[in-house]
Structure formats: C-alpha cells, structure tokens
Design a protein around this motif. Structure first.
Motif, PDB file in Angstrom:
ATOM      1  N   MET B   1      35.082 114.116 100.743  1.00 17.93           N
ATOM      2  CA  MET B   1      34.907 114.269  99.351  1.00 17.93           C
ATOM      3  C   MET B   1      34.032 115.178  99.210  1.00 17.93           C
ATOM      4  O   MET B   1      32.878 114.836 100.128  1.00 17.93           O
ATOM      5  CB  MET B   1      34.894 112.569  98.339  1.00 17.93           C
ATOM      6  N   SER B   2      33.906 115.958  98.503  1.00 13.10           N
ATOM      7  CA  SER B   2      33.099 116.885  98.132  1.00 13.10           C
ATOM      8  C   SER B   2      31.410 116.342  97.479  1.00 13.10           C
ATOM      9  O   SER B   2      31.221 115.539  97.150  1.00 13.10           O
ATOM     10  CB  SER B   2      33.420 118.607  97.534  1.00 13.10           C
ATOM     11  N   ASP B   3      30.362 117.216  98.256  1.00  6.26           N
ATOM     12  CA  ASP B   3      28.949 116.866  97.209  1.00  6.26           C
ATOM     13  C   ASP B   3      28.665 117.796  95.806  1.00  6.26           C
ATOM     14  O   ASP B   3      28.697 119.030  96.248  1.00  6.26           O
ATOM     15  CB  ASP B   3      28.220 117.728  98.189  1.00  6.26           C
ATOM     16  N   THR B   4      28.864 117.246  94.944  1.00  2.00           N
ATOM     17  CA  THR B   4      29.210 117.643  93.677  1.00  2.00           C
ATOM     18  C   THR B   4      27.547 118.732  93.740  1.00  2.00           C
ATOM     19  O   THR B   4      28.162 119.293  92.734  1.00  2.00           O
ATOM     20  CB  THR B   4      29.177 116.228  92.370  1.00  2.00           C
ATOM     21  N   VAL B   5      26.731 118.046  93.350  1.00  2.10           N
ATOM     22  CA  VAL B   5      25.368 118.276  93.461  1.00  2.10           C
ATOM     23  C   VAL B   5      25.958 120.189  93.905  1.00  2.10           C
ATOM     24  O   VAL B   5      25.770 121.021  93.921  1.00  2.10           O
ATOM     25  CB  VAL B   5      24.240 118.486  94.761  1.00  2.10           C
ATOM     26  N   SER B   6      26.391 120.499  95.859  1.00  2.00           N
ATOM     27  CA  SER B   6      26.529 121.135  96.233  1.00  2.00           C
ATOM     28  C   SER B   6      27.631 122.491  95.787  1.00  2.00           C
ATOM     29  O   SER B   6      27.375 123.482  95.890  1.00  2.00           O
ATOM     30  CB  SER B   6      27.190 121.729  97.316  1.00  2.00           C
ATOM     31  N   VAL B   7      28.360 121.364  95.539  1.00  2.69           N
ATOM     32  CA  VAL B   7      29.763 122.444  94.521  1.00  2.69           C
ATOM     33  C   VAL B   7      29.443 123.034  93.083  1.00  2.69           C
ATOM     34  O   VAL B   7      29.767 124.362  93.314  1.00  2.69           O
ATOM     35  CB  VAL B   7      30.593 121.457  94.107  1.00  2.69           C
ATOM     36  N   GLU B   8      28.610 121.778  92.502  1.00  2.68           N
ATOM     37  CA  GLU B   8      28.038 123.230  91.384  1.00  2.68           C
ATOM     38  C   GLU B   8      27.164 124.349  91.461  1.00  2.68           C
ATOM     39  O   GLU B   8      26.915 125.166  91.029  1.00  2.68           O
ATOM     40  CB  GLU B   8      27.263 122.224  90.581  1.00  2.68           C
ATOM     41  N   THR B   9      26.293 124.428  92.583  1.00  3.36           N
ATOM     42  CA  THR B   9      25.225 125.228  92.965  1.00  3.36           C
ATOM     43  C   THR B   9      26.198 126.289  93.270  1.00  3.36           C
ATOM     44  O   THR B   9      25.982 127.439  93.379  1.00  3.36           O
ATOM     45  CB  THR B   9      24.510 124.575  94.444  1.00  3.36           C
ATOM     46  N   VAL B  10      26.870 125.988  94.048  1.00  4.84           N
ATOM     47  CA  VAL B  10      28.279 127.140  94.635  1.00  4.84           C
ATOM     48  C   VAL B  10      28.979 127.383  93.322  1.00  4.84           C
ATOM     49  O   VAL B  10      28.541 129.244  93.119  1.00  4.84           O
ATOM     50  CB  VAL B  10      29.154 127.055  95.562  1.00  4.84           C
ATOM     51  N   ALA B  11      29.270 126.610  92.553  1.00  2.29           N
ATOM     52  CA  ALA B  11      29.939 127.736  91.195  1.00  2.29           C
ATOM     53  C   ALA B  11      28.999 128.374  90.500  1.00  2.29           C
ATOM     54  O   ALA B  11      29.527 129.204  90.144  1.00  2.29           O
ATOM     55  CB  ALA B  11      30.789 126.221  90.557  1.00  2.29           C
ATOM     56  N   SER B  12      27.807 127.862  90.562  1.00  6.32           N
ATOM     57  CA  SER B  12      26.694 128.532  89.929  1.00  6.32           C
ATOM     58  C   SER B  12      27.069 130.042  90.393  1.00  6.32           C
ATOM     59  O   SER B  12      26.425 131.278  89.391  1.00  6.32           O
ATOM     60  CB  SER B  12      25.393 128.731  89.658  1.00  6.32           C
ATOM     61  N   ALA B  13      26.578 130.378  91.778  1.00  7.27           N
ATOM     62  CA  ALA B  13      26.058 131.398  92.787  1.00  7.27           C
ATOM     63  C   ALA B  13      27.234 132.040  92.912  1.00  7.27           C
ATOM     64  O   ALA B  13      26.982 133.246  92.185  1.00  7.27           O
ATOM     65  CB  ALA B  13      25.904 130.651  94.125  1.00  7.27           C
ATOM     66  N   ARG B 269      35.203 122.102 100.073  1.00  7.02           N
ATOM     67  CA  ARG B 269      34.782 120.668 100.470  1.00  7.02           C
ATOM     68  C   ARG B 269      33.567 120.950 101.435  1.00  7.02           C
ATOM     69  O   ARG B 269      33.675 121.759 102.213  1.00  7.02           O
ATOM     70  CB  ARG B 269      36.472 121.132 101.446  1.00  7.02           C
ATOM     71  N   ILE B 270      32.621 120.613 100.350  1.00  8.10           N
ATOM     72  CA  ILE B 270      31.253 120.470 101.460  1.00  8.10           C
ATOM     73  C   ILE B 270      30.419 118.829 101.439  1.00  8.10           C
ATOM     74  O   ILE B 270      30.517 118.533 100.462  1.00  8.10           O
ATOM     75  CB  ILE B 270      30.811 121.289 100.408  1.00  8.10           C
ATOM     76  N   GLU B 271      29.993 119.052 102.586  1.00 11.92           N
ATOM     77  CA  GLU B 271      29.386 117.519 103.218  1.00 11.92           C
ATOM     78  C   GLU B 271      28.438 117.562 103.408  1.00 11.92           C
ATOM     79  O   GLU B 271      28.074 118.647 104.217  1.00 11.92           O
ATOM     80  CB  GLU B 271      30.284 117.149 103.670  1.00 11.92           C
ATOM     81  N   SER B 272      27.147 116.907 103.300  1.00 12.54           N
ATOM     82  CA  SER B 272      25.901 116.535 103.421  1.00 12.54           C
ATOM     83  C   SER B 272      26.091 116.164 104.757  1.00 12.54           C
ATOM     84  O   SER B 272      27.005 115.142 105.491  1.00 12.54           O
ATOM     85  CB  SER B 272      25.267 115.677 102.986  1.00 12.54           C
ATOM     86  N   PHE B 273      25.903 116.782 106.173  1.00 14.71           N
ATOM     87  CA  PHE B 273      25.878 115.925 107.501  1.00 14.71           C
ATOM     88  C   PHE B 273      24.465 115.777 107.376  1.00 14.71           C
ATOM     89  O   PHE B 273      23.225 115.613 107.278  1.00 14.71           O
ATOM     90  CB  PHE B 273      25.883 116.356 108.617  1.00 14.71           C
ATOM     91  N   ASP B 274      24.608 113.973 108.718  1.00 15.20           N
ATOM     92  CA  ASP B 274      23.193 113.191 109.008  1.00 15.20           C
ATOM     93  C   ASP B 274      22.045 114.286 109.877  1.00 15.20           C
ATOM     94  O   ASP B 274      23.429 114.889 111.280  1.00 15.20           O
ATOM     95  CB  ASP B 274      23.509 112.123 109.601  1.00 15.20           C
ATOM     96  N   LEU B 275      21.540 114.595 110.075  1.00 15.75           N
ATOM     97  CA  LEU B 275      19.992 115.236 110.711  1.00 15.75           C
ATOM     98  C   LEU B 275      20.376 114.245 112.594  1.00 15.75           C
ATOM     99  O   LEU B 275      20.108 113.353 111.961  1.00 15.75           O
ATOM    100  CB  LEU B 275      18.940 116.125 110.596  1.00 15.75           C
ATOM    101  N   PRO B 276      19.837 115.030 112.783  1.00 18.02           N
ATOM    102  CA  PRO B 276      19.269 114.628 114.690  1.00 18.02           C
ATOM    103  C   PRO B 276      18.273 113.479 114.215  1.00 18.02           C
ATOM    104  O   PRO B 276      17.221 114.342 113.216  1.00 18.02           O
ATOM    105  CB  PRO B 276      19.173 115.120 115.457  1.00 18.02           C
ATOM    106  N   ALA B 277      18.436 112.559 115.086  1.00 16.67           N
ATOM    107  CA  ALA B 277      16.818 111.433 114.199  1.00 16.67           C
ATOM    108  C   ALA B 277      15.562 112.372 115.482  1.00 16.67           C
ATOM    109  O   ALA B 277      15.529 113.422 115.827  1.00 16.67           O
ATOM    110  CB  ALA B 277      17.005 110.756 115.230  1.00 16.67           C
ATOM    111  N   GLY B 278      14.061 112.688 114.250  1.00 18.17           N
ATOM    112  CA  GLY B 278      13.229 113.443 115.066  1.00 18.17           C
ATOM    113  C   GLY B 278      13.106 114.466 114.431  1.00 18.17           C
ATOM    114  O   GLY B 278      12.049 115.881 114.691  1.00 18.17           O
ATOM    115  N   VAL B 279      14.074 114.938 113.356  1.00 16.99           N
ATOM    116  CA  VAL B 279      14.182 116.298 112.376  1.00 16.99           C
ATOM    117  C   VAL B 279      12.800 116.705 111.568  1.00 16.99           C
ATOM    118  O   VAL B 279      12.730 115.772 111.203  1.00 16.99           O
ATOM    119  CB  VAL B 279      15.129 117.022 111.826  1.00 16.99           C
TER     120      VAL B 279
END
Lengths: 281, 281, 281
Positions: B1-13, B269-279
């Motif tokens: 499932m896509s990240d709605t915030v990001s999809v709208e950012t792309v649609a605006s872009a 299809r845009i998703e956030s992913f977890d960054l490695p610990a320590g970033v």
C-alpha cells in the motif's frame, strides 16, 4: 538451401550470447552510439561506450569484445582507438574494426592502416570500404556503399593477412575467414531488408554485434556469420511489420530481441561459396 | 500500500512540472543525449545540452536544474563538469550527479570525487555505482548494476554528507534524503518494467528527469521520489503496449507524456522503509 | 489557399531529391546526430557526419550540401565549422547555418558571427535565434523559441545581406529570400503538429533537410520552402497516427519516407505574404 552446419553454429552462438551476456566496449561514432547500444541490449549483450584516452586501454583488457568504428573521429578518440586496439591485442580480447568512410577520407584512412598493426579479429565494412582498405582502389560515397558486396571478396581475402575474418555487407553479405582447422572459407548470408539502408547505424551496430558474438564463439569466422545472420533474420521479420523506416527501426529492435535458435533454424539463409582459385589454405 | 502523503507530493510535483516547464542543462554522455532530451520533453520539461567549457558555467547559473552524467567524459567535458557544478553550487541551482561507471574506471572515479566538493543536490545511480561512490567497495559492470539496490542503502546514507538526497535504481528503487523538517527518511518506489534495462539511457534519462523535478519541488528528496515514480508508472504502462525493447521505448515516451496526477494516484507504489539503526536525524 | 506555383516547385523538388539522393555533410550536435541522419535517409537523401578539422574542409568541397549546426560546439568542432563553411563557400557547395542557442550564449554567438563571413546559402532557426542573430535583440530560452515566428520577419530580411534565404520556424514558418529573378519574396508554410516541439531534433533535422534540398533546387528560397513543406506535411500526417511524442517520432520518419509529389499537391499550405514597406528588391 542453407548450410546445416553453419545454421547450427549460429543457433548455438545465439544461445551462448543469451547465456553469457558478453560486455562489449564500443568506440563508435556519435551518430550510432545510442542505436548500437540498443541493438546490443535487444540482442542479448551489454555495452559500455568508453572512448577516452584515460580509460580505453584498461577497459579493453577486461571487456568481452571491443569495437573500433571510425565514423566520427577527432584527435582524442583517434588516439583512444589505437590505445584500445593495442590493449585488446595484448590482452587477447577479440576486437572488430569497422572502417567507416575509409578510402574517400585520407586522415581516417591513415588511422585505419595504423590500426591494422594490432591485428583485428574481424573487419566489417561495406563493399567499398573493404575494397578501399585492401588498397585495391574503389571509392566511398559517405558511409554508403557504391559497390556490390560480391565484388569485395578478393579484397576481403587479401585482408586476411591482417585479420582472422572479414565481411562485406550488402543486400547479400560475403564473409571470409579461417575455420577451426585453419582453412579459409567463404560464406554468404542472404535475407535482410531494403529498409536497412534507410535507417542509420544499422551497419555500425552490426559491427557492435560482431564484437559481442566474438566473445562467445570459437572463431572470428563463426562470430561474423552469427552476427550477420542474427541481423538478416531480424530485419526480414521487421520488414513484415513496417510501413516505413521509423516503424522498421522499432520492429527491428523487437525482432533482435525475439529471434532465438529456432527462428534461426527456420529462417537463416547461409551458404558456402567457392573462393577464387589461388587462395592459400 | 502506498504512502498517501508521498503520492500526493508526487501528484503535486507532476502538476508543477507541466505548469513551470523547467529548463534543464544536461552534461550527459553521447549515448544518452538524444533519448534523455526526448524523455524530458515528453515528461513536460525542456533541455539544453551545454557541455563546453566556455558556456557550461554561465548557463548553470540560470538553468532550472543541472545534470552532470559521467558516461562518456573526455578532457574537455570533464573540465566542463566541474565548471558547471561549481557555478550551480554558487548560484543555488539544484544539480544532480549521475556517477556512471564509477568504481571500475579510475579516471572518472577521481572526477566524481572532485565533483562531490560542490555538494550535488541529488545523486542518482545504480546500486553498484552508489556503493562504489561511497567507497564501500562493490564493482561496476559497465553501466549495468551488479548489486541489489537494497544493498546500496548504507552507502546511500553515507553519501548524505555530500548530497541532500541519494537514490539507487533497480527493480525496486531505494531513495534516502532529508525531508522538509531536516529528518532523514527512506522511501522505496516499486513498479517499472523488466524491459527498462533492455533500452539504453533509461537510467541516464531518469537522472535528467531528477534535475527537472528538483526545479519544482521543495526538497531534493521530493524531487527524487517524483522522478522515480513518474518513470516507474510510465514504464509499467509502456510494458503493457510492448512486444520488445523497440516498441517499449516508443510506448515509454508516450506514457511519460500521458501520465498525469490522476495516473500517479492510481498507479504509484511508494512506501517508507525503516532506516538502519544509528542513522543520525 | 495555397500558392500553386510554389506547390509545384516543391513537388518538383521532392521528385528531384528522390532522383538525385544528394549527399549532405552534417556538422551537427550530439543530441541530433542520429535523428537528423534518419530524417535525411527517410526523406530520400544521404548523410555523412564529418566534423573533425582534418576532413571537414575536403568533404565540404565535394558534398551536395553542408549543414553547420551550433548545438553542442567544443573547441575542435567550432574550428571545423569555420573550415567547412570556408571550403563550401570556395567550392560553391550550398551550405546552411542553424544558429542554435545564439543570443543567450556569448561564445557560440561569436562563432555564428564569424560564420556569416562565408555567406551561408540559407539560415534556418527559430524566431528568437533569427532575431538574436540579426542583432535586433530578443533572448533565447535554450533551444526553444520564445517569440512568434512572424515577429522574426524583419530580422530575417536584415539577414539577407549575409545569406540568400532565411527561415524562422514556428507553428507557422516564415521564409524570405531572393527568387530566380533576384526579387525578395516572403513565403509562409503552415501545417506541422503540436507534437513537433515535443520531439528533440525536429528543428535541427529540418536544417539538414534544407541542406539536402539546396543540392537539388535552383535557389536557396526554393530549397527552404521545399524542406519546410516536406516537414509540415509529414508531421501533420504523423500526428494522425500518434498517441504521444514517442509514436509521433516513429510515424514522422515513416511519413517523410511516404510523402511524394502528389501528397505535397494535396496537403501543402504555402502562401506568399506581403513584405514590410521599404524592402529593397
């Protein structure tokens, strides 16, 4: 009727190409750089265009095959041609010379002669270029051919002192070279399309495809025959789906991608031809 | 499932791209120059290829975004890369580094390191190039990727000391960068097509599209996500209309042109992913 | 309603092009080199891209027409431009100047002024380039036009002291030049497609086609009108078969190939227009 031995050699070569995905290094002209890379990717190989003096030699030592095409040289790329050819020769990387425009244009004709010192595995040109390179005269009309490709056979044979195999492209392609046993053979590949000369870089990209096949075939003769046959079959299929040179170019890339060993078996037209008397074997 | 915030950012872009028609300055390789310009025109931007030492700097100061692509450098264009990057940095013009072939080729690897001094807004490469640029090892196979793009995330994160955002292209694209609040985020864009790597310059032209989006988005992270998504959606549509790499390339340009904000909303299809610990955020 | 005299001139010119297959020498930019050659081959001419300082002059003396396009100069090609233009002038080979980017970019603007010394047979540009070249001001936005092409007529007329004929491309193309009797005429060619500016190098390749037509027409004015009309008719046909810029470019090459004298007669839209008062005839 096709030469069954040769057709099976080509069928094996196309399978090997898709299995091994050889990496070609191209030093080609700015007209053909994009189309040539697309031809290699569609056919099943890979390409890196590396023609600067700093990197051309190092890469030629590790590439699967190298193409040196004289289409649009300047002082920098002309130097890189020699560096790449020497490095390929030293490392044992097969390399192809495509003598575009040799004959009518004196500066690049000198470069071509210099390059022959590094013994190209294969030379691919149109008939007038092959004749000019062999020093038998002939004249070039830009990058188009003014001669019938059969007329280039004596010139191609004389170039075998510089190269393992030589081809002259035309409506029918004539190829000469040493087979696995060291005997000189002549092979003719028919097919193709009248629309091929209406799309630029179909010849130059054939030179790139030769470099790819040289990486996966036991002899330069086999590599030339395989590349010419792949192109002849694909362009014949493409013409069936074309209404002009634009749609032909698109269908040609699709066909290079879709042609496989079975297509080769059903469509290839490969024949041996008799060499002129006096050819040393 | 896509990240709605990001999809709208792309649609605006994408709406902003069509409204503003940003002018990109490309310093790209001779293989990709034509296709890259066609990609930008089809997507809704404009392009001027200006890579000589006399004009590269002056134009970078007024362009909407600049692309520096290391594909086929020579001494002259290598100098122009540095001139353009410095002028872009000084003028505040966003600029993109596409480190083609870095790692395996020492000369251009040195150029890439020099360019990092001018802090690219975004770096776009395939996984092996991103890994090589970060100095984490890896090797490049010509301009193709030898690594999985997820493997490049640590390298991409380490490059954030040199750039605002970094992407590693692959079957799934991994993008990292600082959001509007200054926090580092990881975003994954899926889609695309298996035919994309069969057409040359699809990666290079994505770099050009990043430069165009940087001109119309508030952060480099947004620009990267928008460009990667536009390409992923268009190539997915193109594959539905393709019978090989030739017809795919044609359909891809058509789709880049026809995709709009609503297509993005239904297909991205845009998703956030977890960054490695320590970033560090 | 079309000017019947002009339409028949174009119909004769396209027949002559197919009969004579003139050989163009292009010195063009790396973005357009491939597409320009494909346009020439599709239309019925031939092309050799020869832009090195060693060969540019010798070839210009024997080519049917020469194109000098300022799109992506470097020090080497800039020198070759001057060599080719001087050799063309000396040998009486017709040559075309395409002043890409002149105005906004000072270095190449100086080159363009130097080239005018060798009296181009024809100058072809977009409106802002023609205005800039004439020194009437105007500014260029990359390689796109910021002005209406009708606005460029006074500038085009003032350039007739340097060239035999001048065109300004746009949604409608404006062409001025001396007819066979030495009188200055103004001709307007309509048609084309809104997708033309969405495909790169359509303008540059028109410049190449002008060089081809100059080889087969009695006046530079006739050559410009014939090339612009061939393009206008072909692009109008192409748009009917396109669903975006990718398929448009393919259909455009097909249409350039398929258009003949009868297509010109049924589709061309060519009109004389009144020149401003005070034009010297």
């Amino acid at each position: 009727m096709s030469d069954t031995v040769s057709v099976e050699t080509v069928a094996s070569a196309i399978d090997a190409l898709r299995d091994q995905v050889p990496l070609v290094q191209s030093l080609t002209n700015i007209v053909s750089a994009n189309f040539l890379t697309n031809v290699l990717l569609a056919a099943g190989a890979s390409n890196a265009h590396i023609d600067n003096v700093h990197e051309a030699g190092g890469f030629a030592a590790v590439a699967g095959g190298v193409l040196v095409n004289l289409g649009t040289p300047d002082d920098g790329t002309a130097e890189a041609f020699l560096i790449a050819a020497e490095a390929a020769r030293t490392a044992g990387t097969p390399w192809v010379l495509d003598p575009v425009g040799v004959g009518g244009l004196p500066w690049r004709s000198g470069i071509a002669v210099d390059l022959l010192r590094f013994h190209p595995s294969a030379i691919r040109g149109n008939a007038s270029e092959i004749i000019a390179l062999a020093g038998l005269g002939g004249d070039t009309r830009g990058v188009d051919s003014a001669s019938d490709s059969a007329d280039a056979v004596p010139a191609a044979l004389s170039l075998l002192k510089h190269a393992d195999a030589v081809s002259a492209s035309g409506p029918v392609d004539y190829i000469v070279g040493r087979d696995g046993g060291g005997d000189v053979r002549g092979i003719r590949v028919s097919g193709g399309s009248a629309l091929l000369p209406r799309v630029t870089s179909t010849g130059c990209s054939l030179g790139g495809l030769v470099a790819a096949y040289l990486a996966v075939t036991p002899t330069a003769l086999d590599g030339l025959v395989a590349a010419h046959t792949h192109v002849a079959v694909a362009s014949e299929i493409a013409e069936e789906n074309a209404s002009g040179p634009g749609s032909f170019a698109v269908a040609y890339l699709d066909a290079l991608y879709n042609v496989n060993a079975d297509t080769i078996r059903s469509r290839a037209r490969i024949e041996s031809f008799d060499l002129p008397a006096g050819v040393q074997n």
